[in-house]
Design an enzyme around this catalytic site. Structure first.
Site, PDB file in Angstrom:
ATOM      1  N   HIS A   1      69.872  71.785  45.802  1.00 55.92           N
ATOM      2  CA  HIS A   1      69.901  71.041  44.536  1.00 55.92           C
ATOM      3  C   HIS A   1      70.994  69.802  44.661  1.00 55.92           C
ATOM      4  CE1 HIS A   1      66.699  72.161  41.989  1.00 55.92           C
ATOM      5  NE2 HIS A   1      66.794  73.207  41.899  1.00 55.92           N
TER       6      HIS A   1
ATOM      7  N   GLU B   1      62.576  71.151  42.154  1.00 50.08           N
ATOM      8  CA  GLU B   1      62.282  72.579  42.323  1.00 50.08           C
ATOM      9  C   GLU B   1      61.593  73.251  43.385  1.00 50.08           C
ATOM     10  OE1 GLU B   1      64.625  74.233  40.741  1.00 50.08           O
ATOM     11  OE2 GLU B   1      65.160  73.269  38.890  1.00 50.08           O
TER      12      GLU B   1
ATOM     13  N   ALA C   1      70.417  80.837  37.672  1.00 53.16           N
ATOM     14  CA  ALA C   1      71.569  79.758  38.101  1.00 53.16           C
ATOM     15  C   ALA C   1      71.081  78.279  37.740  1.00 53.16           C
ATOM     16  CB  ALA C   1      71.707  80.201  39.850  1.00 53.16           C
ATOM     17  N   MET C   2      72.219  77.754  37.632  1.00 51.64           N
ATOM     18  CA  MET C   2      71.984  76.127  37.446  1.00 51.64           C
ATOM     19  C   MET C   2      72.932  75.231  38.299  1.00 51.64           C
ATOM     20  SD  MET C   2      70.604  73.930  35.629  1.00 51.64           S
ATOM     21  CE  MET C   2      71.216  72.166  35.827  1.00 51.64           C
ATOM     22  N   GLU C   3      72.136  74.377  38.831  1.00 49.39           N
ATOM     23  CA  GLU C   3      72.727  73.220  39.893  1.00 49.39           C
ATOM     24  C   GLU C   3      73.674  72.245  39.372  1.00 49.39           C
ATOM     25  OE1 GLU C   3      68.572  71.510  38.844  1.00 49.39           O
ATOM     26  OE2 GLU C   3      69.508  73.494  38.956  1.00 49.39           O
TER      27      GLU C   3
ATOM     28  N   HIS D   1      69.060  77.849  47.220  1.00 54.32           N
ATOM     29  CA  HIS D   1      68.468  77.129  46.455  1.00 54.32           C
ATOM     30  C   HIS D   1      69.242  76.073  45.455  1.00 54.32           C
ATOM     31  CE1 HIS D   1      64.698  76.533  43.487  1.00 54.32           C
ATOM     32  NE2 HIS D   1      65.761  76.073  42.847  1.00 54.32           N
ATOM     33  N   GLU D   2      70.589  76.634  45.002  1.00 59.80           N
ATOM     34  CA  GLU D   2      71.193  75.754  43.962  1.00 59.80           C
ATOM     35  C   GLU D   2      72.156  74.771  45.161  1.00 59.80           C
ATOM     36  OE1 GLU D   2      70.386  75.885  41.082  1.00 59.80           O
ATOM     37  OE2 GLU D   2      69.589  77.604  41.083  1.00 59.80           O
TER      38      GLU D   2
END
Length: 1012
Positions: free
Chosen positions: A452, A471, A414-416, A448-449
């Site tokens: 962020h 991270e 995934a990407m935040e 997690h995302e």
């Protein structure tokens, strides 16, 4: 592909004397800091910085071949022409000899004067060359740009003379032709006088550039993906200016930048879309920009699209305007926060959402239309976590909307991206009947995302060397938040396991410090590893548990977030914030610097003499040859419990070990000590023979005398100590004798993982006799636990973890009861046309058994082609890659690389699975060597995908022949990957495997034979 500046072509060196006018005047960027690479290039010095004035002079002299400057006059011959002569008594005509000497003397003096005059960085004073010149900076050597003109910058990092304030982006993607055009308008401020603008752009064709309403020429230096505009007059400090760049480009065919993707809908039609992945270095592939984390700015984004598509970006859509050419322009609100470029995102697709309002934020989950029914769990989880983080951080999420988007073709988990988080479908979508373990995966990634959005987005690391601030924190918060928000997911065991794996990597000499130097794009990619993520999270856990009081850690991070909101930070800023809120005036920086500034972790050895316990620390470094940190010390909060009180948190006592050794007094009645209570510290413990014997004895009498985390840590530590050479493998087997009485998943899964590693090493060495004995040993020690597992639905996450590990091992060893039961479940599943469910935690086991037969493999391949639920589809793929039919394995590898039937994003998983089996591991190694160039086209050099592929292919080699092969192959790659840290890790791991086998094969033959 990332350019590796360590191996790029040498820039053309310019003759300074002939062409000095072509150099732009140096601005304060170059005066203020002079990066190491330019010093080495210009001065030609060695590795060490020249801090002392004398060294600076001496080195410059060496550079010019003037070694005579080092010689003491005491060593000169008395007849030397340089020796002082008595003054002449009268003016007589000099002899020929005297004339020659005088001329020679004058030549030498003149030469020395000229040399000293031209010495770089040297000022001529009465004392000679003593003081570094503060006014005449060293001229860097500039490379040539693509048009042959000098490029006005010679560093990887951009100059700080210009700072962007805002971007106005207009993008015109053509999904049919897979191209796009764009216009980027950058509003900038000049921080100090400069005659150039340097920014990033990669694979962009700049068609027009204007500055102050005049067209300007844009220079490009491809090896560093930099663009520049030079000016004849300085831009003045305090000035605001606008640069407008029109450009065209191809949509990326890899997984970074602005890339094209496709999927097949339920009617069999191909659907195309375009999405972005900019972290770490790929915003520059979509638009010209200052593509470093510290260049924060605001963004106004407009996207022109065909009707029938929808677009998403970081902010809510402001308006849609029909264009004369039949397209529609979607304009998004200007970002209400300043963002780093790597967090910008946009998507052109036909996804559908479900939404909910939470605390003034519209939360939406997007997917392809046919998977909308799998989005409910993600929406519920994201909503709960957003409320939790708003409250926990005491800072409200700052944007009006938060989108979570499942993209069919996406490499990262995934990407935040701020306000537009992108996911793989497997990490966001879960079915109505999914297992708790599958929900645990999705919830962990969402947690997690979302973390962020504060750690990374609101407060961002200054440069990639401190990636762990993003991270490590997000990893720590994902586990901490879920223990509060969704305790039924029981993420504690998962966090414990990842801490063990982080230690396994950090014990290698090829590891790196949490905060470490990053000087190339390849090194930036390599920072995305278990040290930045899991070790970063582990040391935060250790810090939190060692700080006095419940809330001090939380107060410290709230202070950090509030103080640096919208800014960039480094590691010391975090420690300072935590120190400021300390009630005991504890210097957090003093404690934590030892954990972030040096690689590795300590081994604490315990020895006891009556009422006195001695602790000593040393670097737990598996490879001692050429070790660089042998004298390392850590500030260790050593926690311990004893036999009189060992379970409750109140039992925990702390001893701060800051020096090489320390002594503790305990009552003589204490039978044993267990250090590192619940494994919250990032260190390994050796108890000595007596200490281990006492703990093993206690466990054999009563398994519950220690927490399950402590039991798992004993298992992990003793295997690590065996690898380190501190304990014999016989002692490992002695500890494992307690296992049949174990009931919890963490110790069992850790023991099985460690034994499976050894089993696979023996298998790959073709030690068939020992392989058979190891199989018997595992089945005898774990057999009762294996037989007691059920095959029906199971609610408890811990029990799902336990049975999937036990049954997975049993079936892989072809234990008959296990394989028969798996075949039966698969048959029921196939016969019922999918209505008879296989429990989610058992699907991997069942599919893997089914894939071993011709009929089962063919059935699975067909099911994989039609599966709509992604977690299930992935397990089918793993099963297909676990067959022992080598022709099928080769087909799976090639098909994954091609990307039509099996998505290329799954290639790292496929290679990892193939390498685990005996039939395919050499085929996989050959495949990697033959297809290396295609692999690094798909996955950047140094990226996590490449790290995974290298580790999977090489970590089970243990012979000199394989070591030679691996070394020869990677050496031959040069700039295509030879210098990666993961290559050093691979070579080191093979050598360690080799050493362990040589030392332990005799013990294994004897110990396993006698069934201990």
């Amino acid at each position: 592909m990332i350019e590796n500046s360590m191996f790029e072509e040498e820039p053309d060196v310019v003759d300074l004397a002939k062409d000095s006018t072509t150099f732009p005047a140096l601005d304060p960027d170059e005066v203020a800091y002079e990066p190491r690479s330019s010093r080495l290039l210009v001065r030609g010095l060695g590795e060490n910085d020249m801090d002392e004035d004398e060294e600076d002079c001496e080195s410059s002299a060496r550079l010019l071949g003037m070694s005579f400057m080092n010689r003491s006059s005491a060593h000169r011959s008395s007849s030397s022409p340089y020796a002082r002569q008595a003054p002449p008594r009268s003016c007589s005509r000099p002899s020929a000899r005297t004339m020659v000497v005088c001329v020679l003397f004058l030549v030498i003096v003149a030469s020395m004067t000229m040399v000293l005059y031209f010495l770089p960085g040297c000022t001529f004073t009465k004392a000679g060359c003593r003081k570094p010149n503060k006014t005449t900076p060293i001229q860097p050597v500039y490379p040539n740009s693509t048009n042959g003109e000098l490029f006005p910058w010679a560093e990887l990092r951009l100059p700080y003379s210009i700072h962007p304030i805002s971007y106005d982006l207009t993008l015109n993607p053509d999904l049919d032709d897979t191209t796009f055009t764009g216009q980027t308008v950058i509003n900038m401020t000049v921080l100090h006088n400069t005659n150039r603008i340097v920014l990033h752009g990669a694979n962009l064709n700049i068609t027009k550039a204007t500055f102050k309403a005049k067209e300007v020429t844009v220079l490009e230096y491809k090896p560093r993906q930099q663009l520049a505009v030079k000016f004849s007059e300085d831009l003045k400090a305090g000035q605001y200016c606008v640069l407008t760049l029109d450009y065209s480009a191809n949509l990326s065919h890899t997984y970074d930048g602005f890339y094209n993707s496709s999927y097949t809908d339920k009617d069999g039609n191909k659907r195309v879309l375009a999405a972005t992945q900019f972290e770490p270095l790929y915003a520059r592939k979509a638009f010209p920009c200052f593509d470093e984390p510290s260049f924060k700015a605001t963004f106004l984004i407009k996207i022109n699209r065909k009707q029938g598509y929808m677009t998403l970006s970081n902010m809510p859509k402001a308006k849609s305007t029909p264009l004369p050419n039949g397209l529609v322009q979607d304009e998004f609100e200007k970002t209400s926060v300043k963002m780093s470029t790597y967090l910008v995102a946009f998507i052109v697709s036909n996804f559908t959402p479900i939404s909910r309002n939470i605390s003034n934020t519209l939360v939406s989950v997007y997917s392809v239309p046919e998977k909308k029914e799998h989005t409910d769990y993600a929406l519920d989880t994201a909503s709960k976590l957003l409320e939790f983080y708003n409250s926990f951080f005491e800072i409200e999420y700052p944007l009006k909307k938060l989108d979570l988007v499942a993209i069919p073709d996406f490499l990262a988990g995934a990407m935040e991206n701020w306000g537009l988080i992108t996911f793989r479908e497997t990490t966001l979508l879960v079915g109505k009947e999914s297992s708790q373990l599958e929900k645990q995966v999705v919830a962990s990634v969402i947690a997690h995302e979302l973390a962020h959005q504060w750690f990374g987005n609101l407060v961002t690391m200054r440069w990639w060397n401190d990636l762990w601030l993003n991270e490590g924190f997000a990893t720590y918060m994902q586990y901490m938040s879920l223990q509060t928000v969704l305790p039924q997911l029981d993420t504690g065991n998962l966090f414990l396991s990842v801490r063990f794996r982080a230690m396994d990597k950090d014990a290698l000499n090829s590891s790196h410090a949490v905060s470490t130097e990053v000087n190339t794009s390849e090194q930036v990619e390599e920072m995305f590893d278990s040290v930045s993520y899991e070790k970063g999270a582990s040391i935060l856990l250790m810090l939190n548990t060692s700080l006095p009081g419940d809330q001090q850690f939380r107060k410290g991070i709230i202070e950090y977030l509030k103080q640096f909101s919208g800014a960039n930070t480094d590691t010391n800023d975090l420690w300072n914030s935590l120190t400021e809120v300390s009630t005991h005036h504890q210097n957090v920086s003093e404690m934590m610097n030892s954990w972030t500034s040096q690689k590795g972790f300590p081994l604490v050895t315990v020895s006891r003499n009556g009422d006195e316990v001695n602790f000593t620390q040393e670097h737990f470094l598996l490879t001692s040859e050429n070790a660089t940190h042998s004298s390392s010390l850590w500030n260790i909060p050593v926690t311990y419990v004893n036999d009189s009180c060992s379970l409750a948190p109140e039992c925990r006592q702390v001893f701060n070990l800051k020096t090489k050794s320390g002594t503790l007094k305990i009552p003589e009645s204490v039978k044993w000590l267990k250090l590192n209570y619940r494994n919250t510290g990032f260190y390994i413990v050796h108890y000595g023979n007596e200490g281990w014997t006492a703990l093993i004895d206690a466990l054999s009498k009563n398994v519950s005398v220690l927490t399950h985390e402590d039991r798992a840590s004993l298992v992990h530590n003793i295997f690590a100590l065996s690898r380190f050479g501190r304990v014999s493998f016989q002692q490992v087997l002695n500890l494992l004798n307690y296992i049949p009485g174990e009931t919890e998943s963490a110790p069992v899964t850790e023991a099985l993982l460690q034994l499976n590693r050894i089993y696979r090493l023996l298998d790959k060495r073709q030690e068939s006799g020992l392989v058979a004995r190891m199989k018997s040993y595992i089945l005898s020690h774990f057999g009762s636990l294996m037989k007691s597992q059920t095959w029906g639905e199971e609610k408890s996450v811990s029990k799902q973890e336990l049975r999937s590990a036990l049954l997975g091992m049993a079936c892989s060893l072809k234990e008959e009861n296990c394989t028969q039961q798996a075949k039966l479940l698969f048959k029921q599943y196939v016969d019922s046309n999918g209505t008879s469910r296989i429990p989610g935690d058992l699907q991997h086991v069942v599919f893997s058994v089914a894939a071993q037969s011709d009929e089962g493999w063919t059935t699975l391949l067909n099911m994989h082609a039609h599966a709509t639920y992604d977690a299930e589809k992935r397990k089918m793929l793993q099963a297909l890659a676990s067959t022992e039919d080598t022709r099928r394995l080769v087909w799976v590898l090639k098909t994954s690389l091609k990307g039509d039937i099996i998505q290329t994003q799954e290639l790292p998983l496929v290679i990892s699975t193939v390498c685990n089996g005996f039939a395919g591991y050499l085929f996989a190694w050959d495949f990697i060597q033959e297809n290396w160039d295609r692999l690094i086209e798909k996955f950047p050099v140094g990226s996590f995908a490449i790290q995974t592929i290298i580790k999977s292919a090489t970590s089970q080699f243990s012979t000199q022949a394989h070591l030679n092969q691996v070394q020869a192959f990677f050496s031959s790659l040069k700039e295509r990957g030879s210098q990666m840290r993961s290559v050093q890790e691979a070579l080191e791991t093979i050598r360690l495997n080799q050493r362990w086998m040589e030392e332990n094969l005799p013990t294994l033959r004897k110990g396993l034979y006698h069934g201990h």
